[in-house]
Design a protein around this motif. Structure first.
Motif, PDB file in Angstrom:
ATOM      1  N   VAL A 251       0.762  -1.177   0.011  1.00  0.00           N
ATOM      2  CA  VAL A 251       0.079   0.041   0.118  1.00  0.00           C
ATOM      3  C   VAL A 251       0.907   1.372  -0.049  1.00  0.00           C
ATOM      4  CG1 VAL A 251      -1.863   1.237   1.299  1.00  0.00           C
ATOM      5  CG2 VAL A 251      -1.699  -1.361   1.358  1.00  0.00           C
ATOM      6  N   ILE A 252       0.933   1.790  -1.164  1.00  0.00           N
ATOM      7  CA  ILE A 252       1.772   3.143  -1.279  1.00  0.00           C
ATOM      8  C   ILE A 252       0.902   4.379  -1.200  1.00  0.00           C
ATOM      9  CG2 ILE A 252       3.092   4.360  -2.721  1.00  0.00           C
ATOM     10  CD1 ILE A 252       4.217   1.951  -3.975  1.00  0.00           C
ATOM     11  N   VAL A 253       0.996   4.993  -0.154  1.00  0.00           N
ATOM     12  CA  VAL A 253       0.211   6.285   0.084  1.00  0.00           C
ATOM     13  C   VAL A 253       1.071   7.797  -0.183  1.00  0.00           C
ATOM     14  CG1 VAL A 253      -1.135   7.530   1.973  1.00  0.00           C
ATOM     15  CG2 VAL A 253      -0.904   5.113   1.908  1.00  0.00           C
ATOM     16  N   ASN A 254       0.618   8.154  -1.163  1.00  0.00           N
ATOM     17  CA  ASN A 254       1.125   9.393  -1.556  1.00  0.00           C
ATOM     18  C   ASN A 254       0.543  10.485  -1.030  1.00  0.00           C
ATOM     19  OD1 ASN A 254       2.478  11.388  -3.167  1.00  0.00           O
ATOM     20  ND2 ASN A 254       0.974  11.335  -5.070  1.00  0.00           N
ATOM     21  N   ASP A 255       1.274  11.142  -0.148  1.00  0.00           N
ATOM     22  CA  ASP A 255       0.662  11.770   1.073  1.00  0.00           C
ATOM     23  C   ASP A 255       0.475  13.366   0.584  1.00  0.00           C
ATOM     24  OD1 ASP A 255      -0.652  12.560   3.461  1.00  0.00           O
ATOM     25  OD2 ASP A 255       1.185  12.863   4.470  1.00  0.00           O
ATOM     26  N   GLY A 256      -0.036  13.811  -0.337  1.00  0.00           N
ATOM     27  CA  GLY A 256      -0.222  15.209  -0.772  1.00  0.00           C
ATOM     28  C   GLY A 256       0.954  15.511  -1.911  1.00  0.00           C
ATOM     29  N   GLY A 257       1.613  14.603  -2.398  1.00  0.00           N
ATOM     30  CA  GLY A 257       2.639  14.716  -3.367  1.00  0.00           C
ATOM     31  C   GLY A 257       2.121  14.771  -4.785  1.00  0.00           C
ATOM     32  N   ASP A 258       2.966  15.239  -5.667  1.00  0.00           N
ATOM     33  CA  ASP A 258       2.535  14.955  -7.274  1.00  0.00           C
ATOM     34  C   ASP A 258       2.049  13.785  -7.540  1.00  0.00           C
ATOM     35  OD1 ASP A 258       1.837  15.461  -9.739  1.00  0.00           O
ATOM     36  OD2 ASP A 258       3.930  16.517 -10.531  1.00  0.00           O
ATOM     37  N   PRO A 259       1.205  13.355  -7.973  1.00  0.00           N
ATOM     38  CA  PRO A 259       0.652  11.791  -8.328  1.00  0.00           C
ATOM     39  C   PRO A 259       1.299  11.388  -9.614  1.00  0.00           C
ATOM     40  CG  PRO A 259      -1.214  13.231  -8.714  1.00  0.00           C
ATOM     41  CD  PRO A 259      -0.366  14.174  -8.045  1.00  0.00           C
ATOM     42  N   GLU A 260       1.567  12.266 -10.653  1.00  0.00           N
ATOM     43  CA  GLU A 260       1.905  11.878 -11.872  1.00  0.00           C
ATOM     44  C   GLU A 260       3.333  10.996 -11.936  1.00  0.00           C
ATOM     45  OE1 GLU A 260       3.825  11.479 -15.606  1.00  0.00           O
ATOM     46  OE2 GLU A 260       4.471  12.695 -14.002  1.00  0.00           O
ATOM     47  N   PRO A 261       4.355  11.537 -11.160  1.00  0.00           N
ATOM     48  CA  PRO A 261       5.631  10.797 -11.051  1.00  0.00           C
ATOM     49  C   PRO A 261       5.418   9.431 -10.604  1.00  0.00           C
ATOM     50  CG  PRO A 261       5.872  13.084 -10.456  1.00  0.00           C
ATOM     51  CD  PRO A 261       4.352  12.979 -10.506  1.00  0.00           C
TER      52      PRO A 261
ATOM     53  N   ASP B  57       2.694   7.728 -10.249  1.00  0.00           N
ATOM     54  CA  ASP B  57       1.983   6.569 -11.172  1.00  0.00           C
ATOM     55  C   ASP B  57       2.756   6.235 -12.393  1.00  0.00           C
ATOM     56  OD1 ASP B  57      -0.403   6.542  -9.755  1.00  0.00           O
ATOM     57  OD2 ASP B  57      -1.521   8.620 -10.802  1.00  0.00           O
ATOM     58  N   SER B  58       3.657   7.154 -12.750  1.00  0.00           N
ATOM     59  CA  SER B  58       4.512   7.033 -14.078  1.00  0.00           C
ATOM     60  C   SER B  58       5.663   5.749 -13.647  1.00  0.00           C
ATOM     61  CB  SER B  58       5.299   8.276 -14.451  1.00  0.00           C
ATOM     62  OG  SER B  58       6.165   7.873 -15.271  1.00  0.00           O
ATOM     63  N   LEU B  59       6.159   5.760 -12.289  1.00  0.00           N
ATOM     64  CA  LEU B  59       7.030   4.983 -11.766  1.00  0.00           C
ATOM     65  C   LEU B  59       6.431   3.740 -11.809  1.00  0.00           C
ATOM     66  CD1 LEU B  59       9.749   4.152 -10.513  1.00  0.00           C
ATOM     67  CD2 LEU B  59       8.722   4.825  -8.346  1.00  0.00           C
ATOM     68  N   LEU B  60       5.423   3.538 -11.114  1.00  0.00           N
ATOM     69  CA  LEU B  60       4.817   2.269 -10.653  1.00  0.00           C
ATOM     70  C   LEU B  60       4.042   1.535 -11.878  1.00  0.00           C
ATOM     71  CD1 LEU B  60       2.818   3.348  -7.419  1.00  0.00           C
ATOM     72  CD2 LEU B  60       5.010   2.126  -7.680  1.00  0.00           C
ATOM     73  N   ALA B  61       3.840   2.259 -12.939  1.00  0.00           N
ATOM     74  CA  ALA B  61       3.300   1.695 -14.076  1.00  0.00           C
ATOM     75  C   ALA B  61       4.306   0.639 -14.760  1.00  0.00           C
ATOM     76  CB  ALA B  61       3.033   2.707 -15.284  1.00  0.00           C
ATOM     77  N   SER B  62       5.700   0.899 -14.511  1.00  0.00           N
ATOM     78  CA  SER B  62       6.419  -0.007 -15.030  1.00  0.00           C
ATOM     79  C   SER B  62       6.746  -1.067 -14.309  1.00  0.00           C
ATOM     80  CB  SER B  62       7.892   0.730 -15.130  1.00  0.00           C
ATOM     81  OG  SER B  62       8.287   1.154 -13.830  1.00  0.00           O
ATOM     82  N   TYR B  63       5.870  -1.295 -13.162  1.00  0.00           N
ATOM     83  CA  TYR B  63       6.221  -2.320 -12.442  1.00  0.00           C
ATOM     84  C   TYR B  63       4.887  -3.264 -12.091  1.00  0.00           C
ATOM     85  CZ  TYR B  63      10.419  -0.426  -9.980  1.00  0.00           C
ATOM     86  OH  TYR B  63      11.854   0.102  -9.675  1.00  0.00           O
ATOM     87  N   LYS B  64       3.948  -3.043 -12.969  1.00  0.00           N
ATOM     88  CA  LYS B  64       2.644  -3.455 -12.975  1.00  0.00           C
ATOM     89  C   LYS B  64       2.693  -4.963 -13.033  1.00  0.00           C
ATOM     90  CE  LYS B  64      -2.128  -3.383 -14.986  1.00  0.00           C
ATOM     91  NZ  LYS B  64      -3.036  -2.537 -16.158  1.00  0.00           N
ATOM     92  N   GLU B  65       3.457  -5.595 -13.941  1.00  0.00           N
ATOM     93  CA  GLU B  65       3.080  -6.951 -14.187  1.00  0.00           C
ATOM     94  C   GLU B  65       4.047  -7.793 -12.926  1.00  0.00           C
ATOM     95  OE1 GLU B  65       4.997  -8.279 -17.861  1.00  0.00           O
ATOM     96  OE2 GLU B  65       3.593  -7.112 -19.007  1.00  0.00           O
ATOM     97  N   ARG B  66       5.223  -7.122 -12.622  1.00  0.00           N
ATOM     98  CA  ARG B  66       5.807  -7.707 -11.399  1.00  0.00           C
ATOM     99  C   ARG B  66       4.967  -7.749  -9.956  1.00  0.00           C
ATOM    100  NH1 ARG B  66      11.547  -5.277 -10.843  1.00  0.00           N
ATOM    101  NH2 ARG B  66      11.693  -6.767  -8.934  1.00  0.00           N
TER     102      ARG B  66
END
Length: 299
Positions: A36-46, A48-57
């Motif tokens: 569970v990654i809680v992005n606490d008020g930060g910019d969501p785009e970076p 989501d972009s980072l985590l998209a590359s880990y989706k399959e794993r």
């Protein structure tokens, strides 16, 4: 879907470090977890972009929460905990990491214990000092945070935090008794929670360095550790916590003002003696024969 472990990661505009935390979780030999990654008020785009590359794993074991406004470290932890379902919980900050066997070892140790009061496990921790710049993160040095740690008592934890969140795994059902993290605390919320945990339960120490607590040694504010960048704030909130408990005892009659003043007088005298010793040492440093001896020893 219920998982064996909920791994809670709090982050805010620190994608340069978040990738390491992701790899740390994905690299675990224990596979029954939800991250569970809680992005606490930060910019969501970076994020989501980072985590998209880990989706399959991740294979469906990732839950991302974007807080529109920051809830603070403890508030973010609570939100991640309440959004998940698991037997065990652990906090994995975005700048820390684990050895691959951390989860498996902690769970096995906890499930084998014959003591019903034991509800948590702490491992030994590597304290890793590092620098960060445009080229990335570089390790400067490392050491064992506390190589002598074999157990943790309630009196010990009230003096100082004996372990980091990254090294602690515990049963989720403890929240039913001790409550969640105190979201009114901007710092040292983990220490305050550990005190409440040990006021009701016990933990086992695994004497293996399976957790890595990373500390930035440069002056980069964005990636600074709260324990170093906010030292004065830590002391202030520590006093708030201590005073709260003492006032409760004063109001209930368990402690008297006379007892408190006796303790204060003792430490006042102890402090005066320490101050006198410091003055003696300072005078000896300027003592001429000793200066000559120091110069000779340097040669």
């Amino acid at each position: 879907m219920s998982r064996r472990v909920a791994v809670i990661t709090r982050t805010k505009n620190r994608v340069a470090l978040l990738g390491r935390a992701v790899e740390s979780v994905l690299g675990q030999t224990e596979k029954d977890w939800v991250h569970v990654i809680v992005n606490d008020g930060g910019d969501p785009e970076p994020v989501d972009s980072l985590l998209a590359s880990y989706k399959e794993r991740y294979c469906g074991r990732l839950l991302v929460i974007h807080n529109p406004q920051s809830l603070g470290m403890e508030g973010a932890s609570n939100k991640g905990i309440m959004a998940s379902d698991s037997t065990y919980v652990t906090i994995h900050d975005d700048d820390d990491s684990w050895e691959p066997e951390f989860l498996e070892t902690c769970i096995t140790t906890l499930e084998k214990t014959p003591f019903p009061t034991v509800r948590g496990v702490v491992t030994h921790t590597n304290q890793i000092f590092e620098s960060i710049d445009e080229s990335g993160v570089k390790e400067v040095s490392r050491r064992d945070f506390d190589p002598w740690l074999v157990s943790v008592s309630l009196p010990e934890i009230t003096e100082i935090n004996k372990f980091m969140p990254i090294s602690f795994l515990f049963r989720r059902d403890v929240f039913d008794v001790v409550g969640f993290y105190d979201d009114s605390l901007p710092v040292i919320g983990d220490w305050e929670f550990n005190i409440r945990f040990l006021s009701k339960y016990d933990l086992i120490v695994v004497q293996q360095n399976l957790a890595n607590y990373h500390i930035r040694v440069d002056g980069h504010t964005k990636y600074a550790n709260t324990v170093t960048a906010g030292k004065d704030k830590h002391l202030f909130y520590r006093d708030l916590i201590v005073n709260k408990h003492i006032r409760k005892d004063l109001e209930s009659g368990r402690v008297t003002m006379g007892q408190l003043m006796a303790f204060g007088d003792y430490f006042h005298r102890l402090g005066n003696n320490t101050w006198r010793l410091v003055q003696v040492v300072e005078r000896l440093k300027n003592f001429a024969p000793l200066k000559v001896l120091r110069r000779l020893l340097r040669v």
